[in-house]
Motif scaffolding. Structure first.
Motif, PDB file in Angstrom:
ATOM      1  N   LEU A 233       0.846  -1.195   0.000  1.00  0.00           N
ATOM      2  CA  LEU A 233       0.000   0.000   0.000  1.00  0.00           C
ATOM      3  C   LEU A 233       0.883   1.246   0.000  1.00  0.00           C
ATOM      4  O   LEU A 233       1.831   1.341   0.795  1.00  0.00           O
ATOM      5  CB  LEU A 233      -0.886   0.033   1.266  1.00  0.00           C
ATOM      6  CG  LEU A 233      -2.155  -0.830   1.287  1.00  0.00           C
ATOM      7  CD1 LEU A 233      -1.871  -2.296   1.112  1.00  0.00           C
ATOM      8  CD2 LEU A 233      -2.941  -0.584   2.571  1.00  0.00           C
ATOM      9  N   ASP A 234       0.578   2.184  -0.895  1.00  0.00           N
ATOM     10  CA  ASP A 234       1.253   3.488  -0.875  1.00  0.00           C
ATOM     11  C   ASP A 234       0.421   4.404   0.016  1.00  0.00           C
ATOM     12  O   ASP A 234      -0.781   4.607  -0.242  1.00  0.00           O
ATOM     13  CB  ASP A 234       1.346   4.071  -2.287  1.00  0.00           C
ATOM     14  CG  ASP A 234       2.231   3.197  -3.165  1.00  0.00           C
ATOM     15  OD1 ASP A 234       3.341   2.867  -2.731  1.00  0.00           O
ATOM     16  OD2 ASP A 234       1.791   2.815  -4.267  1.00  0.00           O
ATOM     17  N   VAL A 235       1.077   4.903   1.046  1.00  0.00           N
ATOM     18  CA  VAL A 235       0.302   5.633   2.077  1.00  0.00           C
ATOM     19  C   VAL A 235       0.977   6.959   2.439  1.00  0.00           C
ATOM     20  O   VAL A 235       2.143   7.195   2.116  1.00  0.00           O
ATOM     21  CB  VAL A 235       0.173   4.779   3.367  1.00  0.00           C
ATOM     22  CG1 VAL A 235      -0.582   3.491   3.103  1.00  0.00           C
ATOM     23  CG2 VAL A 235       1.549   4.491   3.968  1.00  0.00           C
ATOM     24  N   ALA A 236       0.167   7.800   3.141  1.00  0.00           N
ATOM     25  CA  ALA A 236       0.723   9.025   3.742  1.00  0.00           C
ATOM     26  C   ALA A 236       0.329   8.988   5.214  1.00  0.00           C
ATOM     27  O   ALA A 236      -0.852   8.788   5.547  1.00  0.00           O
ATOM     28  CB  ALA A 236       0.141  10.245   3.060  1.00  0.00           C
ATOM     29  N   ALA A 237       1.314   9.106   6.097  1.00  0.00           N
ATOM     30  CA  ALA A 237       1.022   9.010   7.536  1.00  0.00           C
ATOM     31  C   ALA A 237       1.825  10.068   8.274  1.00  0.00           C
ATOM     32  O   ALA A 237       2.931  10.436   7.855  1.00  0.00           O
ATOM     33  CB  ALA A 237       1.396   7.623   8.048  1.00  0.00           C
ATOM     34  N   SER A 238       1.241  10.561   9.379  1.00  0.00           N
ATOM     35  CA  SER A 238       1.943  11.592  10.158  1.00  0.00           C
ATOM     36  C   SER A 238       3.077  10.966  10.974  1.00  0.00           C
ATOM     37  O   SER A 238       4.085  11.596  11.236  1.00  0.00           O
ATOM     38  CB  SER A 238       0.960  12.330  11.069  1.00  0.00           C
ATOM     39  OG  SER A 238       0.204  11.375  11.782  1.00  0.00           O
ATOM     40  N   SER A 239       2.890   9.691  11.392  1.00  0.00           N
ATOM     41  CA  SER A 239       3.972   9.020  12.127  1.00  0.00           C
ATOM     42  C   SER A 239       4.080   7.567  11.684  1.00  0.00           C
ATOM     43  O   SER A 239       3.162   7.041  11.056  1.00  0.00           O
ATOM     44  CB  SER A 239       3.683   9.067  13.631  1.00  0.00           C
ATOM     45  OG  SER A 239       2.564   8.248  13.899  1.00  0.00           O
ATOM     46  N   LYS A 240       5.194   6.914  11.995  1.00  0.00           N
ATOM     47  CA  LYS A 240       5.404   5.527  11.566  1.00  0.00           C
ATOM     48  C   LYS A 240       5.243   4.612  12.782  1.00  0.00           C
ATOM     49  O   LYS A 240       6.159   3.914  13.204  1.00  0.00           O
ATOM     50  CB  LYS A 240       6.826   5.427  10.996  1.00  0.00           C
ATOM     51  CG  LYS A 240       6.987   4.358   9.947  1.00  0.00           C
ATOM     52  CD  LYS A 240       8.370   4.476   9.331  1.00  0.00           C
ATOM     53  CE  LYS A 240       8.958   3.113   9.046  1.00  0.00           C
ATOM     54  NZ  LYS A 240      10.321   3.172   8.595  1.00  0.00           N
ATOM     55  N   ALA A 241       4.018   4.635  13.333  1.00  0.00           N
ATOM     56  CA  ALA A 241       3.761   3.885  14.567  1.00  0.00           C
ATOM     57  C   ALA A 241       3.606   2.396  14.268  1.00  0.00           C
ATOM     58  O   ALA A 241       3.341   2.009  13.131  1.00  0.00           O
ATOM     59  CB  ALA A 241       2.494   4.415  15.208  1.00  0.00           C
ATOM     60  N   GLU A 242       3.781   1.552  15.306  1.00  0.00           N
ATOM     61  CA  GLU A 242       3.518   0.120  15.185  1.00  0.00           C
ATOM     62  C   GLU A 242       2.044  -0.088  14.901  1.00  0.00           C
ATOM     63  O   GLU A 242       1.194   0.567  15.509  1.00  0.00           O
ATOM     64  CB  GLU A 242       3.869  -0.580  16.504  1.00  0.00           C
ATOM     65  CG  GLU A 242       5.337  -0.799  16.706  1.00  0.00           C
ATOM     66  CD  GLU A 242       5.860  -1.932  15.833  1.00  0.00           C
ATOM     67  OE1 GLU A 242       5.307  -3.038  15.886  1.00  0.00           O
ATOM     68  OE2 GLU A 242       6.827  -1.680  15.078  1.00  0.00           O
ATOM     69  N   LEU A 243       1.708  -0.994  13.977  1.00  0.00           N
ATOM     70  CA  LEU A 243       0.304  -1.200  13.608  1.00  0.00           C
ATOM     71  C   LEU A 243      -0.101  -2.638  13.944  1.00  0.00           C
ATOM     72  O   LEU A 243       0.601  -3.582  13.547  1.00  0.00           O
ATOM     73  CB  LEU A 243       0.112  -0.926  12.124  1.00  0.00           C
ATOM     74  CG  LEU A 243       0.449   0.508  11.651  1.00  0.00           C
ATOM     75  CD1 LEU A 243       0.511   0.571  10.143  1.00  0.00           C
ATOM     76  CD2 LEU A 243      -0.555   1.508  12.192  1.00  0.00           C
ATOM     77  N   HIS A 244      -1.218  -2.783  14.666  1.00  0.00           N
ATOM     78  CA  HIS A 244      -1.728  -4.119  15.030  1.00  0.00           C
ATOM     79  C   HIS A 244      -3.194  -4.187  14.702  1.00  0.00           C
ATOM     80  O   HIS A 244      -3.984  -3.409  15.221  1.00  0.00           O
ATOM     81  CB  HIS A 244      -1.531  -4.392  16.528  1.00  0.00           C
ATOM     82  CG  HIS A 244      -0.089  -4.343  16.932  1.00  0.00           C
ATOM     83  ND1 HIS A 244       0.796  -5.356  16.624  1.00  0.00           N
ATOM     84  CD2 HIS A 244       0.625  -3.408  17.593  1.00  0.00           C
ATOM     85  CE1 HIS A 244       2.001  -5.043  17.070  1.00  0.00           C
ATOM     86  NE2 HIS A 244       1.918  -3.846  17.679  1.00  0.00           N
ATOM     87  N   CYS A 245      -3.556  -5.092  13.851  1.00  0.00           N
ATOM     88  CA  CYS A 245      -4.971  -5.263  13.512  1.00  0.00           C
ATOM     89  C   CYS A 245      -5.240  -6.749  13.353  1.00  0.00           C
ATOM     90  O   CYS A 245      -4.513  -7.416  12.572  1.00  0.00           O
ATOM     91  CB  CYS A 245      -5.285  -4.492  12.231  1.00  0.00           C
ATOM     92  SG  CYS A 245      -7.004  -4.627  11.718  1.00  0.00           S
ATOM     93  N   PRO A 246      -6.217  -7.331  14.068  1.00  0.00           N
ATOM     94  CA  PRO A 246      -6.481  -8.768  13.975  1.00  0.00           C
ATOM     95  C   PRO A 246      -6.737  -9.193  12.525  1.00  0.00           C
ATOM     96  O   PRO A 246      -7.355  -8.447  11.772  1.00  0.00           O
ATOM     97  CB  PRO A 246      -7.753  -8.953  14.821  1.00  0.00           C
ATOM     98  CG  PRO A 246      -7.825  -7.747  15.684  1.00  0.00           C
ATOM     99  CD  PRO A 246      -7.161  -6.636  14.962  1.00  0.00           C
ATOM    100  N   ALA A 247      -6.227 -10.361  12.139  1.00  0.00           N
ATOM    101  CA  ALA A 247      -6.388 -10.966  10.794  1.00  0.00           C
ATOM    102  C   ALA A 247      -5.460 -10.357   9.746  1.00  0.00           C
ATOM    103  O   ALA A 247      -5.431 -10.802   8.595  1.00  0.00           O
ATOM    104  CB  ALA A 247      -7.828 -10.901  10.302  1.00  0.00           C
TER     105      ALA A 247
END
Lengths: 306, 254
Positions: A233-247
């Protein structure tokens, strides 16, 4: 009768390298068969044995019922080979290359000329028929090799990396030409590094590594065996935080790209909802690799780890 | 499948090649021999050399005709086969159902025709300088053709073993040319001291030149029957060995 029947084929080269360790393959008439594997896996050795450029160490090979040990000439007459490297006399004219090739298969000159012109026309080389091979571009030489392999109307066409180094437009022209040949009943064996090519063209595949067949089956069934898919995914984010999402397994590739791995059949709606809550905007998305490439990498890595 | 069409295809291809590069294949030997004749006719114009009733130029001519036949046939077979091998174009033949016999004869006939054409050019030039009686035409034809076949086969064998272009130059330069010159083209073996005569008689080219000279001038040298038998046996042995190399794929198949 099978188009190709290979049983327990082995090849040990003079330097002791064991290129084939007892491979067996059966290909039915009319199939479009892909032989895939990394460099040095044994693909070209296998093809070399079929066309008698390589002498087998042991095993059995039948081509349309003709055993290569007992009836080599008849077996050879069934095959047309498109080799990996250019191998024609560069001082000969394109039409002469085809006419002479047909002559080696016992085809009278008048018929050979007619057929040669037909295949040059089909492959967009008619205007170059009186040019010598060395005057042709790389793509034209590839097409000339295909025409040469077909001029004696073989039942089995063997292509060793036929689109290596050709541009996208020409690759697609060659694909549609091969599809047309196969639709008309020609059996085709293809080795390629372009897995997209194998996925598009081949009805059945075999993966070869370290001289052994490690997986074989219908293309659709092999691909169905993949139970995970990965996206970038090409994204724009304010910070590069750890991401956790079930599945979903999510990881940052760099500041602007995320890699997401999901089980097959899992929808992506929740992923986008989650990314929105994390204040991450998604601009575009693509498969990380082609599906067959995914399978290829897994199979070869599994085999390597053994 | 008939073996005739593959043979004809290969022969035709060889002839097209020979005539395409005629300035390299046919003309140089003719120029060479013309120069020999100019030099020798000048040198020996007043010479009293007489061998069994013939002037030196007459004695010389059969050998000078046979020399380009030998080198032409050899170079054609070796050069043509090795060029195909070098470009991997030999695979066109190896993957096809063409028989080993058709392959050998395809190359040999092309080479024999090149050899005979250069021999014919030399003969035409020689007739400007010397009169040749041609005493035994059938023997002459047999010897000249068999000589071309023998050296075409040698050229093929050389090309099968060769790995680089240098390898097909070594044999003609360091073996074939000295053997030809020492085979009695320019002198009668009997003029050598007896210990050298024995060595000269070990040279296979001596028998061919001697037999050809006999068939043209009726000069005795090596016994004609021995020379013909020797040529036939040599042809059979070389053919069998070439066939064996192609059948087993030595240096051609992995």
């Amino acid at each position: 009768m099978l188009a190709l029947n290979i049983q327990d084929l082995t090849k040990v080269y003079a330097n002791g390298h064991e290129a084939l360790k007892g491979i067996s393959l059966s290909i039915k008439p009319g199939e479009f068969f892909g032989l895939l594997g990394p460099n040095g896996a044994g693909k070209t050795t296998t093809i070399g044995i079929l066309v008698s450029l390589v002498r087998k160490t042991s095993g059995m090979v039948d081509i349309f019922g003709h055993n290569i040990d007992k009836d080599l000439a008849a077996a050879k007459a069934c095959i047309g080979l498109v080799p990996q490297e250019f191998n024609f006399n560069s001082f000969e004219k394109a039409i002469d290359i085809l006419i002479n090739e047909a002559g080696y298969y016992g085809i009278p000159r008048a018929i050979a000329k007619e057929r040669g012109e037909y295949y040059l026309e089909k492959l967009g080389l008619y205007a170059k028929r009186f040019s010598t091979a060395r005057q042709l571009s790389g793509g034209m030489k590839r097409r000339l090799m295909i025409a040469r392999a077909l001029v004696h109307e073989p039942k089995l066409l063997v292509l060793d990396e036929p689109t290596a180094g050709v541009d996208v437009e020409l690759r697609r022209l060659i694909w549609s030409f091969l599809e047309e040949l196969n639709a008309n009943g020609r059996t085709i064996i293809l080795t390629t590094h372009y897995l997209e090519e194998a996925e598009k063209l081949c009805s059945r595949l075999a993966f070869i590594q370290h001289g052994k067949i490690i997986q074989e089956g219908k293309t659709s069934e092999l691909l169905a065996g993949l139970n995970e898919e990965a996206f970038v995914l090409d994204v724009a984010a304010s910070s590069k935080a750890e991401l956790h999402c079930p599945a979903y397994q999510i990881r940052w590739l760099n500041d602007e790209q995320l890699e997401v791995t999901v089980s097959r059949g899992t929808h992506l709606n929740k992923l986008f909802e989650y990314l929105t809550t994390q204040d991450i905007a998604v601009y575009s998305m693509r498969n990380r690799v082609n599906r067959l490439e995914e399978l290829f990498v897994r199979l070869t890595q599994t085999e390597d780890s053994k | 499948m008939s073996n005739f069409i593959p043979f004809l295809t290969l022969t035709r291809k060889e002839l097209v090649r020979i005539f395409r590069i005629w300035s390299q294949t046919l003309i140089p030997p003719a120029i060479n021999v013309a120069i020999y004749f100019i030099i020798f006719s000048h040198l020996f114009s007043q010479n009293t050399f007489n061998y069994q009733g013939f002037h030196y130029l007459q004695f010389l001519t059969p050998g000078l005709i046979l020399m380009p036949v030998i080198t032409g046939a050899y170079n054609n077979a070796a050069g043509s086969f090795f060029t195909l091998k070098f470009q991997n174009a030999i695979e066109e033949l190896l993957v096809s159902p063409i028989s080993e016999h058709s392959m050998i004869w395809g190359f040999v006939v092309g080479s024999v025709i090149r050899g005979l054409l250069t021999g014919l050019l030399v003969l035409i030039i020689s007739m400007l300088f010397v009169r040749l009686p041609l005493q035994h035409p059938f023997e002459a034809l047999f010897i000249i053709m068999d000589t071309a076949i023998i050296f075409a086969l040698c050229g093929l064998i050389n090309a099968i073993y060769a790995k680089k272009f240098d390898d097909i130059g070594i044999v003609p330069n360091f073996i074939l040319t000295p053997l030809t010159y020492l085979g009695g083209v320019f002198f009668a073996i009997t003029s050598l001291p007896s210990e050298w005569q024995w060595l000269a008689k070990c040279n296979p080219i001596y028998y061919l030149i001697s037999a050809f000279r006999y068939s043209v001038l009726d000069i005795s040298g090596a016994p004609i029957n021995v020379a013909i038998l020797f040529a036939i046996v040599l042809t059979i042995l070389l053919y069998a060995y070439t066939f064996y190399l192609l059948k087993t794929g030595k240096n051609l198949r992995q």
